[in-house]
Design an enzyme around this catalytic site. Structure first.
Site, PDB file in Angstrom:
ATOM      1  N   GLU A   1      -6.386  -7.953  -0.979  1.00 16.76           N
ATOM      2  CA  GLU A   1      -6.907  -8.091   0.383  1.00 16.76           C
ATOM      3  C   GLU A   1      -8.409  -7.914   0.315  1.00 16.76           C
ATOM      4  O   GLU A   1      -8.902  -6.793   0.166  1.00 16.76           O
ATOM      5  CB  GLU A   1      -6.319  -7.017   1.296  1.00 16.76           C
ATOM      6  CG  GLU A   1      -4.865  -7.249   1.601  1.00 16.76           C
ATOM      7  CD  GLU A   1      -4.288  -6.214   2.553  1.00 16.76           C
ATOM      8  OE1 GLU A   1      -5.061  -5.575   3.302  1.00 16.76           O
ATOM      9  OE2 GLU A   1      -3.066  -6.031   2.530  1.00 16.76           O
TER      10      GLU A   1
ATOM     11  N   GLU B   1       0.813  -1.216   0.000  1.00 15.02           N
ATOM     12  CA  GLU B   1       0.000   0.000   0.000  1.00 15.02           C
ATOM     13  C   GLU B   1       0.849   1.270   0.000  1.00 15.02           C
ATOM     14  O   GLU B   1       0.591   2.185   0.779  1.00 15.02           O
ATOM     15  CB  GLU B   1      -0.941   0.014   1.217  1.00 15.02           C
ATOM     16  CG  GLU B   1      -2.048  -1.017   1.129  1.00 15.02           C
ATOM     17  CD  GLU B   1      -3.190  -0.756   2.099  1.00 15.02           C
ATOM     18  OE1 GLU B   1      -2.947  -0.173   3.166  1.00 15.02           O
ATOM     19  OE2 GLU B   1      -4.322  -1.140   1.783  1.00 15.02           O
TER      20      GLU B   1
HETATM   21  C1  GLA Z   1      -4.416  -2.749   4.770  1.00 14.72           C
HETATM   22  C2  GLA Z   1      -3.035  -3.364   4.959  1.00 14.72           C
HETATM   23  C3  GLA Z   1      -3.070  -4.636   5.763  1.00 14.72           C
HETATM   24  C4  GLA Z   1      -3.950  -4.451   6.980  1.00 14.72           C
HETATM   25  C5  GLA Z   1      -5.340  -4.049   6.528  1.00 14.72           C
HETATM   26  C6  GLA Z   1      -6.312  -3.852   7.662  1.00 14.72           C
HETATM   27  O1  GLA Z   1      -5.044  -3.267   3.714  1.00 14.72           O
HETATM   28  O2  GLA Z   1      -2.412  -3.637   3.719  1.00 14.72           O
HETATM   29  O3  GLA Z   1      -1.769  -4.958   6.142  1.00 14.72           O
HETATM   30  O4  GLA Z   1      -3.396  -3.481   7.790  1.00 14.72           O
HETATM   31  O5  GLA Z   1      -5.260  -2.838   5.873  1.00 14.72           O
HETATM   32  O6  GLA Z   1      -6.458  -4.985   8.394  1.00 14.72           O
END
Ligand code: GLA
Length: 632
Positions: A264, A190
């Site tokens: 995700e 991210e």
């Molecule tokens: C983001 C991050 C993950 C985690 C999620 C929330 O997507 O990439 O590592 O922190 O948020 O659980």
């Protein structure tokens, strides 16, 4: 003689030729072995259309003895790929010291997935977010006052290169093209939501390539981050929970003619202390997943099984208010923290069975848990007595932050508590000037007078006569794992504190990282029977006698706040504010016979420690009706 030796040498030459020939044949074919490819609107693996049906399980959040059970459950749910982050802070706990054994044996974990017929996508960060202390970055990086994390600042890139030099040789042979199960790797995590340095993502990508990574590379971002989270030649994927925001469409427009991947898919959410337990409706999850699958999208469940942030490894969020996360990382995922099936699991398995050509494996039988008899707390030792076992006490004019305390011969204490003491000669107003990270119990002559934290920054010290000792027991409650503030995550006292506006000086500092060696050393002290009124904070001890080691949950209903250790292992924090009201104790960490439970308690202990079959996550809140998760 001569004949024999020449026939030997002919044989040797022939064998050598065969070996060399085979080497070139294998090498030649590996050049053409097609791993995961993203050159069309769908993935292919070995040239055949392929859909990633993945699930995240972090090896470092699950006891090693349970890895097989959890991975089998993932496979039996109809998933074909295991995904995991790699936590740099655990693999390199001190600069130049590397750990890859027990729960940190990444190679064994990947090989196990391979044995069970799962593909693997690795997410080696180096920043991983993950509700993990400093997003998985080692906090020793912050010893450098100029540190700029997640940038091409040389102090950061040099540290990454040294770490990758140790990590990547373990991963390279596990890649698909080398006959292993690793079909893709993620570049950072991210980065679009951080984006402080436009050279940084290329640096990470090149670092991976130069180490011999040759499988598909991808990045993952939330919708806002997609704009600038990518890097040339690397597939972009999106993170989401709901389809209503049009994130998948956005990805498709940004990256036409490419496979769509939700890297995700948030099956639930994480918890912070003092707020309700987050859940996400199972039906809503299933209908979103069904729609994604119908649209041909590949998907990875984050989390498929959350597990536990054992020890002091939880992270924190800070969107104006600092909020540390709980030790449980149940996440309301398809498998619970202790590996039980949930409604989500069964619904998902039904759905995925229609996307699998072969019948699914039978789900493994449920693992048992035990409600052991309550453990009677027999003895305690006060924090003050325990200081005899502290290896490092440092004297300095000014208070030093944790990371810069020269603890245990190495520079730095990274987790736990630090006690700061100094002599004072007058009462008045004690002002933390917001330099307490994150919470401090304040003592006068080792008697508690109050608590300082982000909200309470001043305390009145009563009139005193002569010289008295002011003590601050500062707890590092977990470093922020997301957002722009990563560089400011030093802990302990991070600057002067004043008494009547005068900075206090001449501190003695005790590092209380509470590692297993320290908890074991406490045994050599004279523990006091709890019959007498204990003085707090203190370590309380009980004995759990076990016939067959089985999973259980430690519960402390009449206790207040502290940390739980079993056979020296730190299970995590307990805190009566909840929502979590029980700590997962894995059976494999118990032994048949006597087990020692030590509870560090700040305020109020009870005579018993309860061991319960089931967790207790407290009052719930459904994230579908809570805007919070749109923040990430
Ligand atoms: C983001 C991050 C993950 C985690 C999620 C929330 O997507 O990439 O590592 O922190 O948020 O659980």
């Amino acid at each position: 003689m001569l004949m024999i030796s020449s026939s030997y040498s002919r044989g040797f030459i022939t064998i050598s030729c065969i070996v060399i020939f085979l080497f070139y044949v294998i090498h030649f074919f590996s050049l053409f072995t097609e791993g995961l490819s993203a050159n069309a609107t769908h993935f292919t693996l070995e040239g055949v259309p392929f859909r990633i049906l993945g699930g995240s399980i972090h090896y470092f959040r699950v006891p090693r003895a349970h890895w097989r059970d959890r991975l089998l459950k993932l496979k039996a749910c109809g998933l074909n790929t295991l995904t995991t982050y790699v936590p740099w802070n655990l693999h390199e706990p001190e600069r130049g010291v590397y750990v890859f054994h027990e729960e940190l044996d990444l190679e064994a974990y990947v090989r196990l997935a391979d044995e069970l017929g799962l593909w693997v996508i690795l997410r080696p960060g180096p920043y991983i977010c993950a509700e993990w202390d400093l997003g998985g970055l080692p906090s020793w990086l912050l010893q450098d006052k100029q540190m700029k994390l997640r940038t091409t600042y040389s102090g950061f890139t040099t540290a990454i290169n040294s770490y990758f030099d140790k990590l990547m040789p373990k991963i390279v042979p596990l890649q698909f093209k080398r006959g292993g199960p690793v079909i893709a790797l993620q570049v950072e995590n991210e980065y679009g939501s951080y984006a402080k340095d436009d050279q940084y993502m290329s640096f990470i990508k090149e670092a991976l390539l130069s180490q011999g990574i040759s499988e598909l590379l991808l990045t993952s971002d939330n919708r806002e981050g997609l704009k600038c989270g990518g890097v040339d030649g690397v597939l972009q994927a999106v993170n989401l929970q709901k389809l209503s925001y049009g994130d998948v469409q956005h990805l498709a427009e940004l990256q036409p003619q490419k496979p769509l991947l939700v890297m995700e898919y948030w099956s639930g959410w994480f918890d912070v202390w003092g707020e309700p337990h987050h859940v996400f409706d199972a039906q809503e999850m299933i209908s979103t997943v069904r729609e994604l699958l119908d649209r041909g999208v590949s998907i990875n469940f984050y989390m498929f099984h959350g597990g536990t942030s054992f020890g002091f490894m939880n992270g924190a969020i800070d969107f104006g208010t600092y909020k540390p996360q709980t030790s449980s990382y149940d996440y309301d995922a398809p498998l619970t923290e202790s590996g039980d099936y949930t409604v989500k699991y069964h619904l998902l398995r039904n759905l995925l069975s229609t996307y699998n050509n072969e019948p699914l494996l039978d789900p493994p039988s449920v693992q048992s848990r035990r409600a052991y008899e309550p453990v009677v707390v027999t003895h305690y030792i006060s924090l003050w007595q325990s200081l005899q076992c502290v290896e490092t006490r440092i004297r300095a004019d000014d208070p030093l932050n944790m990371e810069n305390l020269p603890a245990n011969g190495i520079n730095g204490q990274f987790y736990g508590y630090t006690l700061y003491e100094t002599d004072i000669y007058t009462g008045g107003e004690l002002n933390s000037r917001n330099h307490v990270r994150d919470r401090a119990l304040v003592f006068i002559d080792r008697e508690l007078i109050g608590v300082l934290d982000y909200r309470t920054q001043k305390i009145r010290i009563p009139h005193i006569k002569g010289e008295m000792t002011l003590g601050l027991l500062v707890e590092n409650c977990g470093r922020v794992n997301y957002g722009p503030g990563l560089d400011n995550q030093r802990k302990g006292l991070v600057g002067d504190i004043t008494l009547n506006d005068v900075p206090l000086k001449k501190f003695t500092m005790y590092c209380l990282e509470m590692k297993p060696s320290y908890i074991n050393r406490l045994e050599s002290l004279k523990w006091v029977s709890v019959g007498k009124k204990p003085s707090y904070p203190a370590f309380f001890r009980g004995r759990l006698v076990v016939d067959e080691p089985t999973d259980t949950f430690v519960k402390l209903p009449n206790w207040s706040k502290g940390v739980v250790f079993v056979n020296g292992r730190n299970l995590g924090r307990h805190w009566s504010v909840g929502p979590q009201k029980g700590l997962y104790l894995p059976g494999p960490w118990l032994r048949s016979g006597d087990n020692q439970i030590v509870v560090f308690e700040e305020f109020k202990a009870d005579e018993t420690i309860h061991l319960s079959e089931n967790p207790e996550y407290g009052k719930i809140i459904d994230v579908s009706r809570h805007p919070f998760c749109t923040l990430m």
